[in-house]
Scaffold this motif. Structure first.
Motif, PDB file in Angstrom:
ATOM      1  N   GLU A 279       0.788  -1.168   0.114  1.00 53.72           N
ATOM      2  CA  GLU A 279       0.023   0.102  -0.043  1.00 53.72           C
ATOM      3  C   GLU A 279       0.795   1.054  -0.079  1.00 53.72           C
ATOM      4  N   ASN A 280       0.175   2.178  -0.558  1.00 53.60           N
ATOM      5  CA  ASN A 280       1.151   3.612  -0.891  1.00 53.60           C
ATOM      6  C   ASN A 280       2.496   3.449  -1.477  1.00 53.60           C
ATOM      7  N   ARG A 284       3.549   3.506  -7.772  1.00 54.16           N
ATOM      8  CA  ARG A 284       2.269   3.430  -8.296  1.00 54.16           C
ATOM      9  C   ARG A 284       2.061   2.447  -9.375  1.00 54.16           C
TER      10      ARG A 284
END
Length: 356
Positions: A279-280, A284
């Motif tokens: 996550e994060n 991306r």
């Protein structure tokens, strides 16, 4: 792959025992867990037989054509990209794999669909289809983008051998393996759509167009296995010829993640690196290739990726730089995962659906 940059750290640990593997996975970050390979339903003999039809020699032969100067860098809507699309269509015709768009291999993406002022011409996705023998209405999508970034002002060609020539020829080899199985009367039980999308480098346009105008209902699409750059080593794995990054396998379906892990544990023991799945994650990558246009409609996905390298989006991304033994190994992993998904009794359960 759509451009963006950087690297991060954290990895996968694998230990083996007879019929199971202890691995750290994103679904169980607290520590090693047992991957139960006995949950796999495919016939071992069939999996190994058809997996072994995938060879580095055939991948290399096709990639030296597909990533040649003849296709002028495959820029979306340009003549070189259309030559590349025609090459794919001719391959599927010779293989006797049927068109996946109501009798047409092409799904036209009109120039009005692209960003206003882009100057892009009409383009096309290429769709080929193998009908399932028992559950033809359920469709597994295997995707890769057929485009790249064209040529520079001096006429230098961006061949895009890794990005995404590697994923493109992997799909072709996988299609050949499934077609041989069909000839032998071995399925697959579910249908398989080989989806070569255009406009990825411009903003994931081809996959966006398909997801908004699906030829086969997304509600019946059991998963998308997306291949975008699987022919090279990145800096974090310069000496590791047994790895691939997996992104998104656990985002929507615990089943899909577990099936993926079990297939690898049983047949390959490749280092499945999940660092870009956290996550994060600042790069991306989960949002930057064509699988995302399926995931945002709650279709489970896996993105197979080798990471970026010094030749990424440069004219030096050429076929001679590809690690062909590793390309073969990764292609076999995707095929074996697809085989299991296409032939098991139940499709992966979507237990983490995102709210639209």
């Amino acid at each position: 792959m759509k451009k963006y940059f950087a690297l991060l750290g954290l990895s996968l640990v694998a230990l083996s025992c007879n019929e199971s593997k202890k691995v750290v996975t994103p679904a169980q970050p607290e520590g090693p867990v047992i991957i139960d390979v006995t949950t796999l339903e495919s016939n071992d003999v069939d999996v190994r037989k058809y997996t072994n039809t995938i060879t580095e020699g055939e991948l290399k032969e096709m990639l030296y054509v597909y990533a040649s100067d003849e296709f002028e860098g495959r820029n979306t809507g340009d003549p070189g990209q259309k030559k590349a699309a025609a090459y794919l269509v001719n391959y599927y015709k010779e293989l006797d794999v049927q068109p996946g768009n109501n009798g047409d291999y092409y799904q036209i993406v009109p120039n009005t669909f692209f960003r206003k002022g882009s100057g892009l011409n009409d383009s096309e996705n290429v769709l080929a289809f193998i009908k399932g023998s028992e559950k033809p209405e359920e469709v597994l999508v295997l995707s890769a983008h057929l485009d790249h970034v064209g040529m520079d002002a001096k006429g230098n060609v961006y061949n895009g051998a890794d990005d995404d020539g590697s994923g493109t020829v992997a799909l072709l080899e996988i299609a050949e393996a499934f077609k041989q199985a069909v000839k032998d009367g071995k399925g697959p039980k579910r249908s398989i759509l080989f989806l070569h999308v255009t406009g990825e480098e411009k903003g994931l346009y081809g996959s966006k167009y398909y997801s908004e105008n699906p030829v086969y209902p997304l509600a019946n699409t059991i998963a998308d296995l997306n291949i975008d750059m699987i022919g090279r080593n990145d800096d974090a794995h310069k000496e590791d010829n047994n790895y691939v990054y997996l992104i998104g396998s656990d985002k929507l379906s615990t089943d899909l993640h577990n099936i993926s892990s079990a297939v690898n544990a049983k047949y390959f023991d490749i280092n499945l690196d999940y660092r870009y799945n956290v996550e994060n994650e600042p790069n991306r990558f989960y949002y930057r290739s064509d699988h995302y246009n399926f995931a945002k409609h709650n279709v489970p996905v896996i993105f197979y990726f080798n990471g970026t390298h010094d030749d990424y989006h440069k004219i030096s991304d050429t076929p001679d730089k590809i690690n062909y033994p590793l390309l073969e190994k990764r292609t076999k992993l995707v095929f074996a995962t697809a085989w299991e998904l296409a032939n098991r009794k139940e499709k992966p359960v979507v237990d983490k659906a995102e709210k639209e």
